[in-house]
Scaffold this active site. Structure first.
Site, PDB file in Angstrom:
ATOM      1  N   TYR A   1      -8.142  -5.611   2.020  1.00 17.80           N
ATOM      2  CA  TYR A   1      -8.243  -6.192   3.361  1.00 17.80           C
ATOM      3  C   TYR A   1      -9.690  -6.340   3.830  1.00 17.80           C
ATOM      4  CZ  TYR A   1      -3.210  -5.539   4.031  1.00 17.80           C
ATOM      5  OH  TYR A   1      -1.841  -5.607   3.924  1.00 17.80           O
TER       6      TYR A   1
ATOM      7  N   LYS B   1      -2.084   3.877  -6.673  1.00 23.37           N
ATOM      8  CA  LYS B   1      -1.591   3.403  -7.965  1.00 23.37           C
ATOM      9  C   LYS B   1      -2.683   3.708  -8.993  1.00 23.37           C
ATOM     10  CE  LYS B   1       1.592   1.085 -10.262  1.00 23.37           C
ATOM     11  NZ  LYS B   1       2.876   1.692 -10.600  1.00 23.37           N
TER      12      LYS B   1
ATOM     13  N   ASP C   1       4.762   3.213  -6.095  1.00 20.54           N
ATOM     14  CA  ASP C   1       6.092   2.664  -6.395  1.00 20.54           C
ATOM     15  C   ASP C   1       7.147   3.770  -6.316  1.00 20.54           C
ATOM     16  OD1 ASP C   1       4.650   3.682  -8.528  1.00 20.54           O
ATOM     17  OD2 ASP C   1       5.457   2.314 -10.020  1.00 20.54           O
TER      18      ASP C   1
ATOM     19  N   ASP D   1      -0.395  -0.239   4.912  1.00 19.09           N
ATOM     20  CA  ASP D   1       0.212  -1.282   5.739  1.00 19.09           C
ATOM     21  C   ASP D   1       1.698  -1.412   5.396  1.00 19.09           C
ATOM     22  OD1 ASP D   1       0.518  -3.377   7.440  1.00 19.09           O
ATOM     23  OD2 ASP D   1      -0.648  -4.821   6.281  1.00 19.09           O
TER      24      ASP D   1
END
Ligand code: NAI
Length: 368
Positions: free
Chosen positions: A130, A197, A230, A254
């Site tokens: 972002y 991740k 995940d 987010d």
């Protein structure tokens, strides 16, 4: 005894913002908390007159008062203005987005045990994908970035590839994870879970993971764990009661904060705050809902619960508990709620924004 008056910036915002802000003002006045509202309009409604959706006077007011309560604002699409929310975060260095999420009885949820949820999502607000470092696909024009990747990294990308850069720094990771642990300590929470991740993006998410582990060693009183994003999505749907404070880089934060809000009934009842070391801007997480603006249909709960967080932040804990209790009672009864909060086959007709506000004020006054 009445506490001394505190000046707080109030940005009513666009769309439904003025209607829900008015309910918040009336409720806080009923609580007897002495707040002098410094009202500063921002958003689409001021562009024509002031040539900017976020004039300097708004930033000056927040810098002076250090705290703001903000309604949703509209950033006009395609007119060359940056998102007001992003600009506020950057100019005031509001690096942490904090969303405490719990279930209020009476609100519709699709999961079987929403009452077990009591999760605080702490999202990094300034870095990651972002950061706005993006490159368009570039067929037909020179692209030194593609040349660099090919020559220096041996990576050959087609000219039809768009590229976004994902910066994650030690400094940015350290301050957000420290923020999450300090929050946990202040509010007596038991565990912090860092999420990323790291198995795939070793130099960005891997860095975040390593910094989080280092910071966690300074907080022996709070449990710490690391989970891949995940897996976290599945865990939150299946076993949300296992989680307490979550800390995440911007993009995952987010997404996960909306997922957690969805578990307890959606964005209409989700409060939030964007904070840095100096300033705090409290706001509901939903948008300006232009489709129902000015129709007395907006649900004021998200902004009221954001005001609960604000009262807690300024040391008005008793008033915060009373406001939260009054909102919770009205939600539980389900008699004086807006249409989006109506239960299936409810015998009661839905009410307007200001009527719901009146019902909350009645509960506040009853508890005096
Ligand atoms: P939205 O949240 O405004 O609306 C999505 C749907 O939820 C609409 O059907 C709306 O009627 C409903 N809704 C939202 N809040 C509600 C409430 N309190 N009570 C009852 N129903 C409610 O999202 P959308 O349509 O994507 O965005 C509209 C505008 O809001 C855009 O200009 C966007 O940029 C802005 N926005 C501002 C935010 C902020 O200032 N923090 C956050 C999100 C969007």
């Amino acid at each position: 005894m009445r506490s001394s008056t505190k000046t707080i910036t109030l940005i009513p915002g666009d769309g439904i913002g003025p209607e829900i802000s008015e309910v918040v003002r009336r409720c806080i006045s009923a609580l007897g908390v002495a707040i002098d509202w410094d009202i500063q309009q921002a958003g689409a409604s001021v562009i024509e007159k002031e040539k900017s959706p976020l004039p300097d006077r708004v930033l000056d007011s927040i810098r002076n008062n250090t705290i703001a309560l903000k309604g949703p604002v509209e950033t006009p699409v395609g007119k060359g203005f940056r998102s007001i929310n992003v600009e506020l975060r950057q100019k005031l260095d509001l690096y942490a987005c904090v969303r405490p999420t719990k279930y209020y009885e009476g609100v519709r949820s699709r999961i079987s045990n929403p009452q077990a949820i009591d999760i605080v999502v702490v999202r990094e607000n300034t870095e990651d994908l972002y950061a706005g470092i993006e490159f368009m696909e570039s067929c037909g024009v020179d692209n030194p970035l593609l040349d660099f990747l090919k020559e220096q990294k041996g990576v050959e990308l087609g000219c039809d590839t768009g590229i976004s850069i994902k910066p994650i720094s030690v400094k940015g990771s350290e301050r957000i994870v420290t923020f999450a642990f300090e929050y946990a300590r202040k509010y007596k929470r038991r565990k912090v879970t860092a999420i990323d991740k790291a198995n795939i993006m070793k130099y960005t998410d891997g860095l975040f993971m390593n910094v989080a582990a280092q910071v966690s060693r300074r907080y022996k009183d709070i449990a710490y764990e690391h989970i891949l994003v995940d897996n976290m999505c599945m865990q939150l749907v299946q076993l949300p009661e296992k989680y307490d404070v979550l800390v995440l880089p911007n993009l995952y934060g987010d997404i996960i904060s909306d997922l957690v809000a969805g578990l307890v009934g959606g964005l209409g009842v989700a409060p939030g705050v964007n904070m840095g070391d100096k300033f705090a801007v409290f706001e509901a997480t939903h948008g300006s809902a232009p489709d129902i603006a000015g129709q007395d249909k907006a649900n004021p709960t998200g902004m009221l619960l954001s005001a609960v967080l604000m009262l807690e932040h300024i040391g008005e804990s008793m008033a915060a508990r009373r406001l939260e209790g009054a909102v919770a009672e009205v939600l539980r009864e389900g008699r004086h709620v807006t249409s989006d909060l109506q239960r299936e086959a409810s015998p009661y007709p839905s009410v307007g924004t200001s009527h719901m506000g009146d019902a909350i004020i009645e509960r506040i006054n009853k508890g005096k």
